[in-house]
Design a protein around this motif. Sequence first.
Motif, PDB file in Angstrom:
ATOM      1  N   ALA A  54       3.067   9.047 -10.003  1.00 38.02           N
ATOM      2  CA  ALA A  54       1.579   8.303 -10.207  1.00 38.02           C
ATOM      3  C   ALA A  54       1.997   7.955  -8.786  1.00 38.02           C
ATOM      4  CB  ALA A  54       2.441   6.915 -10.796  1.00 38.02           C
ATOM      5  N   TYR A  55       2.820   7.338  -8.250  1.00 38.85           N
ATOM      6  CA  TYR A  55       2.532   6.933  -6.616  1.00 38.85           C
ATOM      7  C   TYR A  55       2.930   7.463  -5.231  1.00 38.85           C
ATOM      8  CZ  TYR A  55       3.380   2.867 -10.269  1.00 38.85           C
ATOM      9  OH  TYR A  55       3.054   2.535 -10.873  1.00 38.85           O
ATOM     10  N   THR A  56       2.656   8.704  -5.730  1.00 41.35           N
ATOM     11  CA  THR A  56       2.341  10.110  -4.145  1.00 41.35           C
ATOM     12  C   THR A  56       1.343  10.519  -4.880  1.00 41.35           C
ATOM     13  OG1 THR A  56       3.820  11.314  -5.868  1.00 41.35           O
ATOM     14  CG2 THR A  56       5.108  10.265  -5.025  1.00 41.35           C
ATOM     15  N   ASP A  57       0.518   9.858  -6.055  1.00 37.31           N
ATOM     16  CA  ASP A  57      -0.508  10.416  -6.354  1.00 37.31           C
ATOM     17  C   ASP A  57      -1.746  10.245  -4.527  1.00 37.31           C
ATOM     18  OD1 ASP A  57      -3.115  11.884  -7.018  1.00 37.31           O
ATOM     19  OD2 ASP A  57      -3.307   9.387  -8.498  1.00 37.31           O
ATOM     20  N   LEU A  58      -2.400  10.761  -4.121  1.00 30.84           N
ATOM     21  CA  LEU A  58      -3.744  10.607  -3.934  1.00 30.84           C
ATOM     22  C   LEU A  58      -5.046  10.807  -3.549  1.00 30.84           C
ATOM     23  CD1 LEU A  58      -1.573  11.344  -0.326  1.00 30.84           C
ATOM     24  CD2 LEU A  58      -2.118   8.750  -1.440  1.00 30.84           C
ATOM     25  N   PRO A  59      -6.200  10.594  -3.139  1.00 31.37           N
ATOM     26  CA  PRO A  59      -7.998  10.537  -3.714  1.00 31.37           C
ATOM     27  C   PRO A  59      -7.508  12.068  -2.520  1.00 31.37           C
ATOM     28  CG  PRO A  59      -8.126   9.209  -2.259  1.00 31.37           C
ATOM     29  CD  PRO A  59      -6.060   9.010  -2.356  1.00 31.37           C
ATOM     30  N   HIS A  78      -3.689  -3.777   6.654  1.00 27.50           N
ATOM     31  CA  HIS A  78      -4.264  -2.549   7.725  1.00 27.50           C
ATOM     32  C   HIS A  78      -3.012  -1.646   7.536  1.00 27.50           C
ATOM     33  CE1 HIS A  78      -7.451  -4.640   8.591  1.00 27.50           C
ATOM     34  NE2 HIS A  78      -7.682  -3.394   9.599  1.00 27.50           N
ATOM     35  N   TYR A  79      -2.167  -2.425   8.475  1.00 29.24           N
ATOM     36  CA  TYR A  79      -0.292  -1.481   8.049  1.00 29.24           C
ATOM     37  C   TYR A  79       0.163  -0.793   7.150  1.00 29.24           C
ATOM     38  CZ  TYR A  79      -0.885  -1.948  13.547  1.00 29.24           C
ATOM     39  OH  TYR A  79      -0.873  -2.788  14.574  1.00 29.24           O
ATOM     40  N   ALA A  80       0.024  -1.902   5.784  1.00 32.58           N
ATOM     41  CA  ALA A  80       0.760  -1.805   4.607  1.00 32.58           C
ATOM     42  C   ALA A  80       0.162  -0.574   3.299  1.00 32.58           C
ATOM     43  CB  ALA A  80       0.811  -3.220   4.351  1.00 32.58           C
ATOM     44  N   THR A  81      -1.495  -0.860   3.459  1.00 31.18           N
ATOM     45  CA  THR A  81      -1.972   0.371   3.270  1.00 31.18           C
ATOM     46  C   THR A  81      -2.135   1.472   3.458  1.00 31.18           C
ATOM     47  OG1 THR A  81      -4.220  -1.469   2.657  1.00 31.18           O
ATOM     48  CG2 THR A  81      -4.539   0.718   3.020  1.00 31.18           C
ATOM     49  N   ALA A  82      -2.017   1.769   5.379  1.00 30.13           N
ATOM     50  CA  ALA A  82      -2.200   3.285   6.397  1.00 30.13           C
ATOM     51  C   ALA A  82      -0.485   3.463   6.052  1.00 30.13           C
ATOM     52  CB  ALA A  82      -2.264   2.965   7.730  1.00 30.13           C
ATOM     53  N   GLY A  83       0.497   2.706   5.954  1.00 34.05           N
ATOM     54  CA  GLY A  83       1.282   2.889   5.805  1.00 34.05           C
ATOM     55  C   GLY A  83       1.909   3.663   4.420  1.00 34.05           C
ATOM     56  N   THR A  84       1.353   3.495   3.215  1.00 32.44           N
ATOM     57  CA  THR A  84       1.901   3.493   2.062  1.00 32.44           C
ATOM     58  C   THR A  84       0.737   5.245   1.622  1.00 32.44           C
ATOM     59  OG1 THR A  84       1.352   1.486   1.257  1.00 32.44           O
ATOM     60  CG2 THR A  84       1.338   2.673  -0.418  1.00 32.44           C
ATOM     61  N   ILE A  85      -0.170   5.321   2.599  1.00 29.47           N
ATOM     62  CA  ILE A  85      -0.731   6.380   2.061  1.00 29.47           C
ATOM     63  C   ILE A  85      -0.615   7.727   2.630  1.00 29.47           C
ATOM     64  CG2 ILE A  85      -2.885   7.379   2.566  1.00 29.47           C
ATOM     65  CD1 ILE A  85      -3.238   5.133   0.103  1.00 29.47           C
ATOM     66  N   LEU A  86       0.697   7.169   4.229  1.00 22.81           N
ATOM     67  CA  LEU A  86       0.949   8.243   4.349  1.00 22.81           C
ATOM     68  C   LEU A  86       2.632   8.120   4.106  1.00 22.81           C
ATOM     69  CD1 LEU A  86       0.603   7.061   8.295  1.00 22.81           C
ATOM     70  CD2 LEU A  86      -1.234   8.888   6.712  1.00 22.81           C
ATOM     71  N   ALA A  87       3.184   7.796   3.478  1.00 20.72           N
ATOM     72  CA  ALA A  87       4.132   7.293   2.753  1.00 20.72           C
ATOM     73  C   ALA A  87       4.285   8.632   1.667  1.00 20.72           C
ATOM     74  CB  ALA A  87       5.150   6.573   2.398  1.00 20.72           C
ATOM     75  N   ARG A  88       2.870   8.250   0.957  1.00 20.09           N
ATOM     76  CA  ARG A  88       2.839   9.235  -0.255  1.00 20.09           C
ATOM     77  C   ARG A  88       2.861  11.053  -0.087  1.00 20.09           C
ATOM     78  NH1 ARG A  88      -1.101   5.719  -4.757  1.00 20.09           N
ATOM     79  NH2 ARG A  88       0.300   4.390  -4.867  1.00 20.09           N
ATOM     80  N   HIS A  89       1.923  10.730   1.228  1.00 16.77           N
ATOM     81  CA  HIS A  89       1.246  11.847   1.596  1.00 16.77           C
ATOM     82  C   HIS A  89       2.818  13.035   2.239  1.00 16.77           C
ATOM     83  CE1 HIS A  89      -0.225  15.413   3.470  1.00 16.77           C
ATOM     84  NE2 HIS A  89       0.118  14.554   5.031  1.00 16.77           N
ATOM     85  N   LEU A  90       3.734  12.116   2.662  1.00 14.41           N
ATOM     86  CA  LEU A  90       4.929  12.983   3.159  1.00 14.41           C
ATOM     87  C   LEU A  90       5.996  13.084   1.344  1.00 14.41           C
ATOM     88  CD1 LEU A  90       5.264  11.546   6.482  1.00 14.41           C
ATOM     89  CD2 LEU A  90       4.862  14.040   5.626  1.00 14.41           C
ATOM     90  N   GLY A  91       5.466  12.184   0.135  1.00 14.09           N
ATOM     91  CA  GLY A  91       5.972  12.645  -1.011  1.00 14.09           C
ATOM     92  C   GLY A  91       7.407  11.487  -0.927  1.00 14.09           C
ATOM     93  N   ILE A  92       6.842  10.473  -0.631  1.00 14.81           N
ATOM     94  CA  ILE A  92       7.432   9.495  -0.655  1.00 14.81           C
ATOM     95  C   ILE A  92       7.287   8.401  -2.074  1.00 14.81           C
ATOM     96  CG2 ILE A  92       9.000   7.233   0.092  1.00 14.81           C
ATOM     97  CD1 ILE A  92       9.188   8.423   3.021  1.00 14.81           C
ATOM     98  N   PRO A  93       7.585   7.945  -2.941  1.00 12.43           N
ATOM     99  CA  PRO A  93       6.886   6.868  -3.884  1.00 12.43           C
ATOM    100  C   PRO A  93       6.667   5.718  -3.510  1.00 12.43           C
ATOM    101  CG  PRO A  93       8.510   8.568  -4.727  1.00 12.43           C
ATOM    102  CD  PRO A  93       8.985   8.079  -3.265  1.00 12.43           C
ATOM    103  N   ALA A  94       6.042   5.369  -3.208  1.00 12.44           N
ATOM    104  CA  ALA A  94       5.002   3.848  -2.373  1.00 12.44           C
ATOM    105  C   ALA A  94       4.175   3.200  -2.626  1.00 12.44           C
ATOM    106  CB  ALA A  94       4.602   4.126  -1.036  1.00 12.44           C
ATOM    107  N   ARG A  95       4.182   1.687  -2.835  1.00 10.90           N
ATOM    108  CA  ARG A  95       3.468   1.318  -3.263  1.00 10.90           C
ATOM    109  C   ARG A  95       3.055   0.092  -2.084  1.00 10.90           C
ATOM    110  NH1 ARG A  95       5.194  -0.504  -9.790  1.00 10.90           N
ATOM    111  NH2 ARG A  95       6.832  -1.652  -7.821  1.00 10.90           N
TER     112      ARG A  95
END
Length: 885
Positions: free
Chosen positions: A509-514, A586-603
């Motif tokens: 669920a928390y590595t899912d990206l649009p 901005h930083y929290a949103t971008a960091g969460t998206i990049l973490a998910r992109h690299l396979g880290i479950p993040a929110r």
Amino acid sequence: MKKHTDSPAAAFPETITFRSTCARLKSGVSLLNLFLTLLGYGGILWAMMTLYTPDCRKAYFLPAAGVLFLIAAGIQLLPRFSGKLTLGYLGLLLAFAFWKARRIVEGIQYIVNLVYQKAHNTDVVYFTIHTKNDLSGSVLLTCICIAGLLAVFLAFFTMRKPHFVLTASVTFLLIEPGLYFGLPVSVFAMALLLAYWCGMLAMRFSMLGSQEKNRLFRKNASFSGAVTALFVLAVYTAVSLTGTWQGYTRPETDKQRRQDISDTLADFDIQNLPQSLRNLGTALGLSSSDRVTLGTKAKQRYRDRTDLKLTFDTLPDETMYLKGYTGSIYSDNSWRTLSRNADYQNADVVFSVLQSYDCAPQNFPFLFQRSILPDSDTFSCTVQPQRRDGRYYQPYVSFGAQVSFLDDASVKPAKRSSYSWTVSAPQTWALSSIDAHELHSETIRAAGTDDSNAVTSFLNALHIDGTNVNVSARFSSSEVADSPEMIQGKVIPAVLMESLAYRDFAKDAYTDLPDSDDLDEVYAALPESLQNSKPSTPAEQYETLCAIRSWMAERTTYTLAPGKTPRTRDFVNFFLLENQKGYCVHYATAGTILARHLGIPARYCEGYLVGEDILDSASVDSDGYTVELKDRQAHAWCEFYVDGYGWVPFEMTPGYYDSTKVGDVEVADSTEPPTNTTQETTMDAAASNVVSTEMTSASVTSAVSSGESTASETEPIPGGTEPDPNGGGLFGNTGSAANLVRLFIHIFLWLLLAAVLTAAVILLRRWHIQRRRRIFLDTLHPRQAVFAMYRYLFRLLRWTGLRFENEPLLEFCETAVRHLRQKDLPADAPEIIIPMTLALDFGKQFPEKDVQRKAAASVEELANAICASCKPFRRFCMKYILHLC
């Protein structure tokens, strides 16, 4: 019908009385209304003087204000000439204001500066005034002009044309800015105003009691208003003698609500109307939202208000994150919570267990940490919300006994006004000792022959079939026996839930990206070292997250005024690749998206950052240690999932972390606040002295009240630049283009407002016309219809210049006919309506329906003809102000 030769008093007593009685009634009404006017005038001037305290030379101002009031009130005592004299008075006053326009503008600027400084407790002025004039003289002229306008306004709409809504609205709006900012005001001045408002309201209600507003009736209404005002003053006097009032200020909760509404209206975006309306609804307290809309604010604001109160039995010795919102799904430049019908691995199992059993992921860190370190300290934290925003806040590594869990991210306490958590210390245990407790497999005996139905149903919900179950955890089952009694029965179910269901669910669920070309562009911009990163262990995940935030800090600038994100851009793409300015959201949103992109479950998370400076400022009483969290302590951050432990906070915003080594991994240690630069912030002078000694405070306005997390960190990042004054707009920070767009938007909004007001005026006129026609054609109440047409006819005749001079009505009817024919106007109305009125009044002869309809048509025809013969300005007044046609 007998010949009528007496005065109209004999023929129509409901409208016109004998001269002697008329004089007495008229003088009585005038004196009562004069008393009410004096209350209103004195109350509003007194209230404004105590609220705004302008240096207006009271020795000159008060006599001038008194003279202006006597002139304005005296004009209204001359009914025949009051209209022309009022216009003359206004003309002279406006001519004087035009003559002294520059000095009056200076006076207004001085008063605004005074209110601004008192409201914000600062020495900064709103307007810079360059003048050689004496400012006290300019303020005196300004106050005299305001007093003169108020005098004629209140006198006209209290004595001449009593109007409660107009007088109450204007007088309230004049003192509302001061009340809004919490400035003190004289209670006696407010008592005079309240008495005036109540008197006008009583007069209005009395006038609603009859359709025939003759002078006797109007005296009764004026008498009711005066008595009501005196009653209010008597109540005030009684309370003053038996108690003490030192002044009125707006309640804190009311001021906070008004500030929320003010901020929401300031960020109202016509291009994003649905979201703006939702934001306004939440600011009014009418609704709440599970969505955080990003990029809709050009600049951050905070009001230095108290959002939460925390009470500790033992004061913690380290910084705490207090989470109130978790964003799980990123789409359309917004964060949303995860729904129960989400289609992810083990979603049905996770939500089934959450709904039926006390086995929530929010408790995992507390249960597992207490099992590994049973002798570690705990402390109690009680949360008391000071404003209603629809959120409930939980510290990390905490457990709540009287709390329900709606999903895997949010909580709902049984008592909303105050709720407590048991918190395990240290908070940073997972970051400093994660490698010392690696995952290992173990077999747990999950069921036996004597197990209860509850245990069996729980195992069935987890799809466990058998007595021995293989799990992976960071502690052995033998360690559970040493756990505190309060959690012993909860640890094993939590291990089963985490190991067999939730872990895989979180990774899915928390590595899912649009799917997004804009995000693909961001991923392609990552350095090669990050693109090739494949973190698997918690230590590797942490190192990758540190690399992500370092990369973002190198290419972006921290600022409180990043500008809006255009609706046509992706929020993360615009922040990292184009605008490169942002704050914690901005930083929290971008960091969460990049973490998910690299396979880290993040929110994505929002809440409050409780730094050591806040804890050091705690007050001590019998309940323990109490701290107040201001809106500037609000913050946004990222959290990532550690297998076998749970969710761990991770700081992404520059200036809020400092990489150091603890054991074998890097941990967040915010021991230094960001360095002061010349960057402009929204802090006022009083609040600017409050700087965190461990972590700089932040401000994220609740998304429930604003529709977007409105972080407002109090200090800029070292090396930051001045915020772009052009903001974002539709064209980002492209200066003139953005200004041009804003200009068009403002013009459109003003045109829209003008259209709405025009429509309101037209609809009001139509309503008056339709109401008048219904009364004229009301065959069920012919007496009311006839008298209404009679009064309407006399108003029309006065508009043409013909006034009734106490002559017999039939003779006046002949005079009216000749007068109308001389002006080429229809003359049927007087010939029909006046005899019909006399027949009804003397002979009790009700008109036939055909005659009544004919009379209504004739008087309406006369009104239209008079309107068509008038000049444009008089026609406008007749149609849209007096509603005579």
